[in-house]
Design a protein around this motif. Structure first.
Motif, PDB file in Angstrom:
ATOM      1  N   SER A 132       0.681  -0.968  -0.159  1.00 30.74           N
ATOM      2  CA  SER A 132       0.126   0.066  -0.023  1.00 30.74           C
ATOM      3  C   SER A 132       0.806   1.227  -0.013  1.00 30.74           C
ATOM      4  CB  SER A 132      -0.876   0.175   1.267  1.00 30.74           C
ATOM      5  OG  SER A 132      -0.163  -0.036   2.363  1.00 30.74           O
ATOM      6  N   SER A 133       1.872   1.204   0.680  1.00 31.53           N
ATOM      7  CA  SER A 133       2.813   2.425   0.660  1.00 31.53           C
ATOM      8  C   SER A 133       3.529   2.571  -0.527  1.00 31.53           C
ATOM      9  CB  SER A 133       3.905   2.191   1.883  1.00 31.53           C
ATOM     10  OG  SER A 133       3.349   2.457   3.221  1.00 31.53           O
ATOM     11  N   SER A 134       4.138   1.652  -1.232  1.00 29.69           N
ATOM     12  CA  SER A 134       4.518   1.770  -2.501  1.00 29.69           C
ATOM     13  C   SER A 134       3.450   2.225  -3.608  1.00 29.69           C
ATOM     14  CB  SER A 134       5.047   0.224  -2.915  1.00 29.69           C
ATOM     15  OG  SER A 134       6.067  -0.380  -1.818  1.00 29.69           O
ATOM     16  N   LEU A 135       2.385   1.797  -3.483  1.00 28.34           N
ATOM     17  CA  LEU A 135       1.404   2.217  -4.389  1.00 28.34           C
ATOM     18  C   LEU A 135       0.873   3.847  -4.141  1.00 28.34           C
ATOM     19  CD1 LEU A 135      -0.995  -0.759  -4.721  1.00 28.34           C
ATOM     20  CD2 LEU A 135       0.205   0.399  -6.533  1.00 28.34           C
ATOM     21  N   VAL A 136       0.771   4.216  -2.955  1.00 29.24           N
ATOM     22  CA  VAL A 136       0.494   5.635  -2.548  1.00 29.24           C
ATOM     23  C   VAL A 136       1.494   6.295  -3.108  1.00 29.24           C
ATOM     24  CG1 VAL A 136       0.010   7.298  -0.695  1.00 29.24           C
ATOM     25  CG2 VAL A 136      -1.181   5.106  -0.682  1.00 29.24           C
ATOM     26  N   TYR A 137       2.815   6.097  -2.728  1.00 25.85           N
ATOM     27  CA  TYR A 137       3.751   7.260  -3.075  1.00 25.85           C
ATOM     28  C   TYR A 137       4.346   7.098  -4.309  1.00 25.85           C
ATOM     29  CZ  TYR A 137       3.563   7.909   1.995  1.00 25.85           C
ATOM     30  OH  TYR A 137       2.882   8.211   3.308  1.00 25.85           O
ATOM     31  N   GLY A 138       4.379   5.775  -4.938  1.00 29.55           N
ATOM     32  CA  GLY A 138       4.553   5.570  -6.220  1.00 29.55           C
ATOM     33  C   GLY A 138       3.700   6.392  -7.420  1.00 29.55           C
ATOM     34  N   LEU A 139       2.318   6.449  -6.796  1.00 24.17           N
ATOM     35  CA  LEU A 139       1.536   7.233  -7.747  1.00 24.17           C
ATOM     36  C   LEU A 139       1.419   8.597  -7.495  1.00 24.17           C
ATOM     37  CD1 LEU A 139      -1.364   4.712  -7.473  1.00 24.17           C
ATOM     38  CD2 LEU A 139      -0.259   5.177  -9.359  1.00 24.17           C
ATOM     39  N   PHE A 140       1.790   9.065  -6.122  1.00 18.50           N
ATOM     40  CA  PHE A 140       1.596  10.526  -5.709  1.00 18.50           C
ATOM     41  C   PHE A 140       2.760  11.304  -6.546  1.00 18.50           C
ATOM     42  CE2 PHE A 140       3.309  13.766  -2.744  1.00 18.50           C
ATOM     43  CZ  PHE A 140       2.159  14.419  -2.644  1.00 18.50           C
ATOM     44  N   SER A 141       3.985  11.070  -6.532  1.00 17.53           N
ATOM     45  CA  SER A 141       5.087  11.705  -6.826  1.00 17.53           C
ATOM     46  C   SER A 141       4.847  12.176  -8.159  1.00 17.53           C
ATOM     47  CB  SER A 141       6.388  11.249  -6.794  1.00 17.53           C
ATOM     48  OG  SER A 141       6.700  11.112  -5.379  1.00 17.53           O
ATOM     49  N   PRO A 142       4.439  11.374  -9.435  1.00 15.06           N
ATOM     50  CA  PRO A 142       4.495  11.562 -10.577  1.00 15.06           C
ATOM     51  C   PRO A 142       3.011  12.329 -10.994  1.00 15.06           C
ATOM     52  CG  PRO A 142       4.258   9.308 -10.520  1.00 15.06           C
ATOM     53  CD  PRO A 142       4.750   9.706  -9.164  1.00 15.06           C
ATOM     54  N   ASP A 143       1.935  12.136 -10.134  1.00 11.56           N
ATOM     55  CA  ASP A 143       0.712  12.687 -10.241  1.00 11.56           C
ATOM     56  C   ASP A 143       0.874  14.289  -9.857  1.00 11.56           C
ATOM     57  OD1 ASP A 143      -2.132  13.589 -10.501  1.00 11.56           O
ATOM     58  OD2 ASP A 143      -2.647  11.987  -9.158  1.00 11.56           O
ATOM     59  N   LEU A 144       1.583  14.451  -8.779  1.00 14.21           N
ATOM     60  CA  LEU A 144       1.972  15.984  -8.150  1.00 14.21           C
ATOM     61  C   LEU A 144       2.701  16.586  -9.193  1.00 14.21           C
ATOM     62  CD1 LEU A 144       1.655  18.088  -6.120  1.00 14.21           C
ATOM     63  CD2 LEU A 144       3.938  16.972  -5.023  1.00 14.21           C
ATOM     64  N   ARG A 145       3.528  15.968  -9.775  1.00 14.88           N
ATOM     65  CA  ARG A 145       4.342  16.627 -10.504  1.00 14.88           C
ATOM     66  C   ARG A 145       3.663  17.084 -12.043  1.00 14.88           C
ATOM     67  NH1 ARG A 145       7.618  12.724 -12.057  1.00 14.88           N
ATOM     68  NH2 ARG A 145       8.611  12.772 -10.146  1.00 14.88           N
ATOM     69  N   GLN A 146       3.056  16.189 -12.583  1.00 14.41           N
ATOM     70  CA  GLN A 146       2.042  16.520 -13.712  1.00 14.41           C
ATOM     71  C   GLN A 146       1.119  17.878 -13.346  1.00 14.41           C
ATOM     72  OE1 GLN A 146      -0.580  13.258 -14.956  1.00 14.41           O
ATOM     73  NE2 GLN A 146      -0.933  14.225 -16.939  1.00 14.41           N
TER      74      GLN A 146
END
Length: 521
Positions: free
Chosen positions: A421-435
């Motif tokens: 769950s942590s890998s998914l949350v933070y793996g998805l969060f960073s590129p989404d925030l950048r975009q």
């Protein structure tokens, strides 16, 4: 149960003292049950006072859990041979020693030594307190009810004592580390008076090689999975211990298949109910990790809950667990099959995670109450029958080893749920925030500042050192990105738990096997 395990006199003693014995065994399980909540708070203050390095803090945070994994099957196997009550009491003494060493530690090395002792003591006291339920409730129906009451009383005890532990941790981290051992001392005195001894003279020789292989394998796998959230699944810190752990567990399987009297016969898990017990234990602990960690972080990051408010927010889940434990135990005692209870419980947990996935930036807490209660009921519908088979199914010579293995499966499930769950949350969060920042027109320099802004906001609730307009844009984008990542993560975890529920339904036979002991090998 075999006459070799307990004679008629032991059965009469167990019957006369079943309630005090049950309370004693609940007490013996409490030091380990309390430790995560207390340790997660107290270790921060301990690290500051003892001037721990980053590596020292990481070791102090995890070494106790790794020692539980290393010792859990060994202490169970020793209990089968030397006496489960004897090894459980030894575990409580070691827990006391570990708590004292930790509380009095003058430096990081002594602190870690205390955590090592505590982990070994937890493994013996918790695992065998569960296995000894069969000694105080030898009748199958009584055993199912005893398991359910053990679960309910344990949950209630954790709620009450964790509030005290949290208060102590705020006053003195040293005092907080003595709470669990103090409960253990009280349990030890009660166990001496009310819990009968149980062992099997035909248990055979101690399988040191097999237990060493499984200890190294479990520790390595847990260490690797635990690193995944921070280092990433492709990191050497993850892949190397996973490779080592897998090799050790394969070696353990090979060794046990060729040993006449294995300490932990893997073939016992060819029994469908034990196999489902292991799978379901992993699955509901995955759900536990998501509720305990990801939901708590959502409340703190997005809704700005305080830690105390987070604890209060979890109460519907805990209350549902307490109430549902007795109900689930009565269903097991009445003969309702695992093929119904386990899949229904896992699907209920999956549905509750899916419902909580659709949180918005201003969602009311009340929206979470019903899903939390459904998750608690689902947890106990799964846990009561699976816990029962771990103590009712094993042959007399392996009650300690197989009963203790339930903890190992649960630890693996929780670590896996946290890492995934942590890998998914933070793996998805960073590129989404950048975009999102790029779409908002943020320059590369402003995007670089976003990390500092988010860290400041998470820690203090403000980011006054930065431009106010930039802070507003970053926080709005970060909130939306985090909610999107959280939503997809919970839906993926819900789907995983639901799939395991379907697999459990498929594995279990249409008719109950009648609770016959699993083959020893």
């Amino acid at each position: 149960m075999s006459p070799a395990t307990e004679d008629a006199g032991t059965r009469r003693d167990a019957s006369r003292s079943s309630l005090p014995a049950l309370l004693a065994l609940v007490g013996a399980s409490m030091p380990m049950s309390l430790d995560p909540s207390i340790h997660n708070i107290a270790v921060v203050a301990a690290g500051n006072e003892l001037h721990m390095t980053g590596a020292g803090r990481a070791l102090a945070a995890s070494i106790g859990t790794l020692c539980i994994a290393a010792a859990i099957l060994t202490t169970g196997s020793l209990g089968d041979r030397l006496g489960r009550r004897k090894i459980m009491l030894f575990g409580l003494v070691v827990t006391l020693a570990g708590g004292i060493v930790t509380a009095l530690a003058p430096n990081a090395a002594i602190f870690s030594l205390g955590r090592v002792l505590s982990g070994v003591g937890f493994a013996a006291s918790f695992g065998l307190s569960f296995a000894l339920l069969r000694a105080i409730a030898p009748d199958p129906d009584a055993l199912a009810k005893a398991v359910a009451r053990w679960l309910a009383l344990q949950t209630l005890g954790v709620v009450v004592l964790c509030l005290l532990g949290g208060y102590l941790a705020g006053v003195s981290w040293r005092a907080a580390y003595l709470l669990g051992p103090a409960v253990g001392v009280a349990a030890l005195l009660l166990c001496l008076r009310s819990v009968p001894e149980a062992r099997d003279p035909a248990a055979g020789r101690f399988d040191g090689i097999g237990l060493a292989l499984v200890a190294v394998g479990l520790v390595a796998v847990l260490y690797g999975v635990s690193n995944a959230a921070s280092a990433g699944w492709g990191s050497v810190r993850v892949l190397a211990p996973l490779a080592l752990g897998t090799a050790m567990l394969v070696g353990f399987s090979w060794w046990e298949a060729r040993t006449a009297r294995p300490a932990f016969p893997i073939r016992s898990f060819g029994d469908p109910e034990l196999m489902v017990g292991a799978l379901a234990g992993i699955a509901f602990n995955i759900g536990n990790a998501v509720v305990a960690i990801q939901l708590s972080l959502l409340w703190q990051y997005v809704y700005r809950f305080t830690p105390f408010e987070v604890s209060l927010g979890q109460l519907p889940f805990i209350a549902a667990c307490i109430v549902a434990a007795s109900w689930a135990g009565s269903l097991v005692a009445r003969g309702v099959s695992m093929r119904l209870l386990v899949p229904v419980g896992l699907i209920a947990m999956a549905a509750s995670l899916a419902a909580m996935a659709f949180a918005g930036p201003s969602t009311s807490y009340l929206v979470f109450v019903v899903p939390l209660m459904v998750a608690g009921v689902g947890l106990m519908l799964t846990q009561a029958p699976t816990a029962n088979v771990f103590v009712a199914k094993p042959p007399p010579a392996l009650v300690g080893a197989i009963g203790s293995s339930r903890t190992a499966f649960g630890q693996f499930g929780f670590a896996l749920g946290l890492a995934l769950s942590s890998s998914l949350v933070y793996g998805l969060f960073s590129p989404d925030l950048r975009q999102r920042l790029e779409q908002a027109g943020a320059t590369p320099a402003e995007q670089a500042q976003s990390v500092g802004i988010i860290q400041s906001y998470v820690q203090t609730g403000t980011a006054t050192a930065y431009d106010a307009k930039l802070v507003q844009e970053v926080i709005a984008s970060a909130t939306t990105a985090y909610l999107d990542s959280y939503r997809l993560t919970l839906l993926v975890m819900a789907a995983l738990i639901a799939v395991i529920g379907v697999v459990c339904f498929w594995i279990l036979p249409r008719h109950r096997s009648g609770g016959a002991p699993a083959a020893a090998g």
